[in-house]
Write an enzyme that holds these catalytic residues in place. Sequence first.
Site, PDB file in Angstrom:
ATOM      1  N   ASP A  21     100.074  27.849 -34.511  1.00  0.00           N
ATOM      2  CA  ASP A  21     101.294  28.692 -34.907  1.00  0.00           C
ATOM      3  C   ASP A  21     100.706  28.396 -36.579  1.00  0.00           C
ATOM      4  O   ASP A  21     100.412  26.844 -36.752  1.00  0.00           O
ATOM      5  CB  ASP A  21     102.715  28.063 -34.874  1.00  0.00           C
ATOM      6  CG  ASP A  21     103.401  28.820 -36.441  1.00  0.00           C
ATOM      7  OD1 ASP A  21     104.189  29.770 -35.872  1.00  0.00           O
ATOM      8  OD2 ASP A  21     104.027  28.513 -36.795  1.00  0.00           O
ATOM      9  N   GLU A  66      96.700  31.773 -34.751  1.00  0.00           N
ATOM     10  CA  GLU A  66      96.887  32.960 -35.748  1.00  0.00           C
ATOM     11  C   GLU A  66      96.604  33.151 -37.362  1.00  0.00           C
ATOM     12  O   GLU A  66      97.078  31.919 -37.904  1.00  0.00           O
ATOM     13  CB  GLU A  66      98.663  32.666 -35.715  1.00  0.00           C
ATOM     14  CG  GLU A  66      99.804  33.908 -36.202  1.00  0.00           C
ATOM     15  CD  GLU A  66     101.110  33.268 -36.696  1.00  0.00           C
ATOM     16  OE1 GLU A  66     100.969  31.939 -37.374  1.00  0.00           O
ATOM     17  OE2 GLU A  66     101.640  33.934 -37.705  1.00  0.00           O
ATOM     18  N   HIS A 100     105.384  38.843 -31.753  1.00  0.00           N
ATOM     19  CA  HIS A 100     107.599  38.983 -32.279  1.00  0.00           C
ATOM     20  C   HIS A 100     107.582  38.746 -33.649  1.00  0.00           C
ATOM     21  O   HIS A 100     108.625  38.354 -34.206  1.00  0.00           O
ATOM     22  CB  HIS A 100     107.247  37.436 -31.597  1.00  0.00           C
ATOM     23  CG  HIS A 100     106.525  35.994 -32.184  1.00  0.00           C
ATOM     24  ND1 HIS A 100     105.053  36.035 -32.318  1.00  0.00           N
ATOM     25  CD2 HIS A 100     107.391  35.331 -32.794  1.00  0.00           C
ATOM     26  CE1 HIS A 100     105.194  35.187 -32.971  1.00  0.00           C
ATOM     27  NE2 HIS A 100     106.211  34.217 -33.681  1.00  0.00           N
ATOM     28  N   ASP A 101     106.460  39.221 -33.938  1.00  0.00           N
ATOM     29  CA  ASP A 101     106.963  38.870 -36.083  1.00  0.00           C
ATOM     30  C   ASP A 101     106.680  40.668 -36.322  1.00  0.00           C
ATOM     31  O   ASP A 101     106.692  40.022 -37.813  1.00  0.00           O
ATOM     32  CB  ASP A 101     105.829  38.316 -36.524  1.00  0.00           C
ATOM     33  CG  ASP A 101     105.840  36.596 -36.503  1.00  0.00           C
ATOM     34  OD1 ASP A 101     107.040  36.131 -36.474  1.00  0.00           O
ATOM     35  OD2 ASP A 101     105.059  36.135 -36.420  1.00  0.00           O
TER      36      ASP A 101
HETATM   37  C1  GLC Z   1     104.028  32.162 -37.478  1.00  0.00           C
HETATM   38  C2  GLC Z   1     105.628  32.325 -36.533  1.00  0.00           C
HETATM   39  C3  GLC Z   1     105.872  32.152 -36.975  1.00  0.00           C
HETATM   40  C4  GLC Z   1     107.239  32.000 -36.980  1.00  0.00           C
HETATM   41  C5  GLC Z   1     106.339  30.401 -38.396  1.00  0.00           C
HETATM   42  C6  GLC Z   1     106.629  30.033 -39.000  1.00  0.00           C
HETATM   43  O1  GLC Z   1     104.401  33.149 -37.910  1.00  0.00           O
HETATM   44  O2  GLC Z   1     104.570  33.967 -35.876  1.00  0.00           O
HETATM   45  O3  GLC Z   1     107.753  33.207 -36.190  1.00  0.00           O
HETATM   46  O4  GLC Z   1     108.328  32.299 -38.205  1.00  0.00           O
HETATM   47  O5  GLC Z   1     104.918  30.308 -37.918  1.00  0.00           O
HETATM   48  O6  GLC Z   1     106.953  28.745 -37.810  1.00  0.00           O
END
Ligand code: GLC
Length: 571
Positions: free
Chosen positions: A203, A282, A339-340
């Site tokens: 993440d 990510e 999920h974002d």
């Molecule tokens: C990443 C996750 C997201 C989260 C963020 C902070 O972007 O995909 O859902 O809110 O990190 O952890």
Amino acid sequence: MMNKTKRWWQTAVFYQIYPRSFADGNGDGIGDFTGMIAKLDYLQSLGIGAVWLSPHYPSPNVDCGYDISDYTNVAPEYGTLEDFKRFLQEAHARGIRVLLDLVLNHTSDQHPWFVESRSSRDNPKRDWYIWHDPAPDGGPPNNWWSVFGGSAWEFDARTGQYYYHFFFKEQPDLNWRNPAVKQAMWDAVRFWLDMGVDGFRLDAIGTIYEDPTMPNHQGTLSQLEVLRAWRENLPAEQMQQLTNAMMETFRYQFGQPEVHDLMKELRALLDTYAGDRVLIGEDDDIAYYGNGDDELHLVFNFPLMRTNRITPAFVRANQAERLSKLPPGAWPCNTLNNHDVSRMRTAFGDGEHDLSIARVNAALVLTLKGTPVLYNGEEIGMTDLILSRLDQLRDNQAINAYHAAIADGATPEQALALAARISRDRCRTPMQWANAPNAGFSPAGVETWLPVNPNYAEGINVAEQEHDPDSMLNYYRRLIRVRQRTPALYQGEYAPVDEAEEYLAFTRRDEESGQTCLVVLNMSPEPVATSLPVADRARCIFSSHGREGRGIAPRHLHLAPFEVLIAELEG
Ligand code: GLC
Ligand code: CA
């Protein structure tokens, strides 16, 4: 067909499970491990080779689990560590690998580390987070922002200092320049690797370090624009402009060079384990591949999903750019939703042919060169759900956007419409298992944690699609099956065939087996006649229009609207 050169994470189809919304085993309206275990046969029947679980750890859920308060445990609402172990075992028994979400940038403010850190200035864990004295006027140390709205600095009255948070104020950033932090986190990583998990989705790695000289940024985006960035379905050009503007606003808060040493260290840790464990990042920055074999195994090709319309020219440009920049040995990784962001069927639809477009795009992500990562529900064509009441929103980012819009002069109705439209809740609604109350996710009468999308009753559910050979679900199954038995598709090289506007044609060539496949995706609602300068003859191995097993002549090809065709070239 197995092969010598490619590793499992290059050939497997990955599937993201959002645990809260996947399957509710105990009927409390929240997904859990008992539920997930019961659906492993389903995932196996789909042809999934690896799942990535969004965070399953204990969390106060300010950011839906991405605010972790214990890195070596299971959220009570999802079950126990024993349930997790059973899940892992049952997944492995079906040939499905399991990746966890690893949140390195920050913890929850309820994590014992932070509770200690904020307790006094001389607490031994004080330096585990990023604390600074106020500016001379008593305000925050500089003008840095949180990507979730407002200042990145939160004042702590008890100790008279500010702490730094890139995300919500309940997600304080760890100080990775402190070796004790690293050791504590690597212990958590070992805990799961020792248990047998197959790797991690990392993440938010870009934000692990900040510029230590802390210069003010010169960005020009407003708070509301920051909150809307990447959340709206905009044309690729606008998405790109927004991305650039975001880079400017956050330039001192991400992408510091040290992060690559950290990733190398984590990779080295993983490599001490047998079993080919894997790291997926990510972040769209290709630099996280390192030299191709010393940082992350896979980095999401996010630029491919940053558009509101996937066109042939867009894909060709994306592939040309992405593939030419990969270091030798690096393997691509494609995804169209998570999920974002908006669900792929909604995000890339034209409002009229959304399902046909989604089918073409499914074929795209499963035939491009690289590891495909699906998001739970896309295989049955789930769509975004736009909530209609403020009290239904669970995504605090959207709630911040609501308040930012009001501060900007919007009416409550306008602010709600905006917040609901960009809310990440839209893609996180419960998985639709059946045409039954609560879509079969939870028992009838139970209030699910997010509302169920009522369109489960319109055929968007697993049970009904199981029995329909032409359903989206069986379409995904057929695509995955053909991919798995076709070396050119799971490991071949990509080459575009022509520059057509309406359709995308490319080949995948596998030197090892000598096989070449032609993939043709008509991305337009019109029929097209074309002549593709490849072999004279080909045998169709996948078709959306009943051509399977038949010979085709690529030089004289008539495509129906939104037709998908995969053929093995002969001679
Ligand atoms: C990443 C996750 C997201 C989260 C963020 C902070 O972007 O995909 O859902 O809110 O990190 O952890
Ligand atoms: Ca439950």
